[in-house]
Design an enzyme around this catalytic site. Structure first.
Site, PDB file in Angstrom:
ATOM      1  N   TYR A  31     -17.387  -7.287  10.339  1.00  0.00           N
ATOM      2  CA  TYR A  31     -17.178  -7.651  11.726  1.00  0.00           C
ATOM      3  C   TYR A  31     -16.800  -7.303  12.961  1.00  0.00           C
ATOM      4  CZ  TYR A  31     -12.191  -7.976  11.444  1.00  0.00           C
ATOM      5  OH  TYR A  31     -11.008  -7.457  11.668  1.00  0.00           O
ATOM      6  N   ARG A  50     -20.567  -0.789  17.529  1.00  0.00           N
ATOM      7  CA  ARG A  50     -19.501  -0.397  17.344  1.00  0.00           C
ATOM      8  C   ARG A  50     -20.258  -1.536  15.469  1.00  0.00           C
ATOM      9  NH1 ARG A  50     -13.421  -1.313  16.823  1.00  0.00           N
ATOM     10  NH2 ARG A  50     -13.422  -3.535  17.295  1.00  0.00           N
ATOM     11  N   ARG A  99     -26.237 -11.919 -10.081  1.00  0.00           N
ATOM     12  CA  ARG A  99     -25.228 -11.165 -10.134  1.00  0.00           C
ATOM     13  C   ARG A  99     -26.134  -9.509 -11.223  1.00  0.00           C
ATOM     14  NH1 ARG A  99     -18.913 -10.589  -9.215  1.00  0.00           N
ATOM     15  NH2 ARG A  99     -18.954  -8.276  -9.009  1.00  0.00           N
ATOM     16  N   HIS A 101     -24.861  -5.139  -9.992  1.00  0.00           N
ATOM     17  CA  HIS A 101     -24.536  -4.496  -8.514  1.00  0.00           C
ATOM     18  C   HIS A 101     -25.422  -4.074  -7.365  1.00  0.00           C
ATOM     19  CE1 HIS A 101     -20.005  -2.557 -10.456  1.00  0.00           C
ATOM     20  NE2 HIS A 101     -20.485  -3.761 -10.697  1.00  0.00           N
ATOM     21  N   LYS A 148     -15.308  -1.273  10.374  1.00  0.00           N
ATOM     22  CA  LYS A 148     -14.382  -3.134   9.854  1.00  0.00           C
ATOM     23  C   LYS A 148     -15.535  -2.971   9.493  1.00  0.00           C
ATOM     24  CE  LYS A 148     -13.013  -5.558  13.999  1.00  0.00           C
ATOM     25  NZ  LYS A 148     -11.420  -5.460  13.937  1.00  0.00           N
ATOM     26  N   GLU A 180      -1.998   3.381  12.346  1.00  0.00           N
ATOM     27  CA  GLU A 180      -2.401   2.970  13.071  1.00  0.00           C
ATOM     28  C   GLU A 180      -2.336   1.501  12.666  1.00  0.00           C
ATOM     29  OE1 GLU A 180      -6.607   1.869  13.281  1.00  0.00           O
ATOM     30  OE2 GLU A 180      -7.087   1.781  10.724  1.00  0.00           O
TER      31      GLU A 180
HETATM   32  N1  PMP Z   1      -6.976  -1.091  14.094  1.00  0.00           N
HETATM   33  C1  PMP Z   1      -6.867  -1.857  13.039  1.00  0.00           C
HETATM   34  C2  PMP Z   1      -6.829  -2.444  11.758  1.00  0.00           C
HETATM   35  C3  PMP Z   1      -7.512  -3.191  13.799  1.00  0.00           C
HETATM   36  O1  PMP Z   1      -7.998  -4.510  12.529  1.00  0.00           O
HETATM   37  C4  PMP Z   1      -8.158  -2.873  15.565  1.00  0.00           C
HETATM   38  C5  PMP Z   1      -7.893  -4.436  15.432  1.00  0.00           C
HETATM   39  N2  PMP Z   1      -9.497  -5.604  14.620  1.00  0.00           N
HETATM   40  C6  PMP Z   1      -7.614  -1.863  15.703  1.00  0.00           C
HETATM   41  C7  PMP Z   1      -7.510  -0.990  15.530  1.00  0.00           C
HETATM   42  C8  PMP Z   1      -7.892  -2.255  17.257  1.00  0.00           C
HETATM   43  O2  PMP Z   1      -9.261  -2.865  17.534  1.00  0.00           O
HETATM   44  P1  PMP Z   1      -9.576  -3.083  18.814  1.00  0.00           P
HETATM   45  O3  PMP Z   1      -9.869  -2.542  20.092  1.00  0.00           O
HETATM   46  O4  PMP Z   1     -11.264  -2.374  18.944  1.00  0.00           O
HETATM   47  O5  PMP Z   1      -9.928  -4.445  18.534  1.00  0.00           O
END
Ligand code: PMP
Length: 279
Positions: A31, A50, A99, A101, A148, A180
């Site tokens: 996403y 991204r 289904r 894999h 992501k 993070e």
């Molecule tokens: N790290 C994580 C785990 C996140 O979910 C996000 C927000 N999507 C970020 C960092 C910050 O990313 P961005 O600046 O691209 O929104």
């Protein structure tokens, strides 16, 4: 609320996705979150890049409508009507009737987009507002946090644990090194030098993180992307979080530890937030 699903704009109550979608059965989806201010999309191409990278890394085919994404978001913006919005673009590997894999019998990827009202960063209006409360947590997520993915259970799991204190953000660390936040990247300031965990530490390459790094360079502020040990928290003059919906927001406490207050005119996060250009 209007949503976009596989080529159509629909009322959210009308939008249907098959339970045989691999997003549901295997949790296979990626996403992206893009914000708009008065219908201007902020860092649109950085987010699109991204998203392409997340699709490539997960071997999900590139859906053809992504070439028209700006128009789709623009139409959704008009339909949902808020001045400032956040768009969630979710793409899964698609529906698999039988289904297995293996994914050799799939139709096209599923593309689902929602938009919602974006609350403006409260620290823009009131930089003196109390900072965010965070707590530390061992990073239990998988080893590909550079992608992501919609599989966010590792990010949110401890939020469901009633025995834990309620906080605004969780800061993940592993082997004594800070990674993070559960939904943001993190920056530290010590003696007017800025530090942020380097991308080699299994973190999301935040679009806002990269933008802030560009602004720091423009403002001639020294930045190190580095391995940041846990005890750095207790030596920092400022700690802030960045994300697309948060922009920059300061942290006030981490667990029981309160970050000592500094003269607010000298705070680097305020200077950088003021130089954000999302008009
Ligand atoms: N790290 C994580 C785990 C996140 O979910 C996000 C927000 N999507 C970020 C960092 C910050 O990313 P961005 O600046 O691209 O929104």
């Amino acid at each position: 609320m209007w949503v976009y699903l596989n080529g159509e704009f629909l009322d959210s109550a009308e939008a249907k996705i098959s339970p045989l979608d691999r997003g549901f059965t295997f949790g296979e989806g990626v996403y992206e979150v893009i914000t708009s201010y008065d219908k201007n999309f902020f860092l649109f191409y950085e987010h699109l890049d991204r998203l392409k990278s997340s699709l490539e890394k997960t071997f999900i085919p590139y859906p053809k409508e992504l070439s028209n994404l700006e128009n789709i978001l623009s139409d959704l913006h008009d339909k949902n009507g808020f001045s400032n919005q956040s768009f969630y673009i979710q793409i899964t590997r698609g529906v698999q009737e039988f289904r297995s894999h293996q994914d050799n019998i799939l139709k096209a990827p599923t593309v689902f987009i929602t938009s919602q009202n974006l609350e403006l960063n409260p620290y823009r209006i009131n930089p003196e507002k109390k900072g965010l409360r965070a707590r530390l947590e061992e990073d239990i997520r998988w080893a590909r946090c550079d992608i992501k993915t919609t599989g966010l259970i590792g990010n949110v799991l401890s939020l469901h644990d009633q025995t834990k204190d309620e906080v605004d953000e969780i800061l993940f660390h592993k082997n004594g090194i800070i990674h993070e936040g559960s939904k943001s990247n993190v920056f530290f300031v010590k003696e007017n030098i800025v530090y942020t965990p380097s991308l080699k530490h299994n973190i999301l390459p935040g679009v806002t993180r990269a933008y802030v790094i560009r602004l720091l360079k423009k403002n001639k502020i020294t930045l190190f992307e580095d391995s940041i040990p846990l005890d750095f928290i207790y030596k920092s003059d400022e700690i802030w979080l960045t994300s697309s919906t948060k922009e920059i927001q300061p942290v006030e406490s981490i667990g029981d530890y309160k970050i000592p207050k500094k003269n607010s005119d000298l705070l680097i996060w305020r200077r950088i937030l003021e130089s954000f250009d999302d008009s």
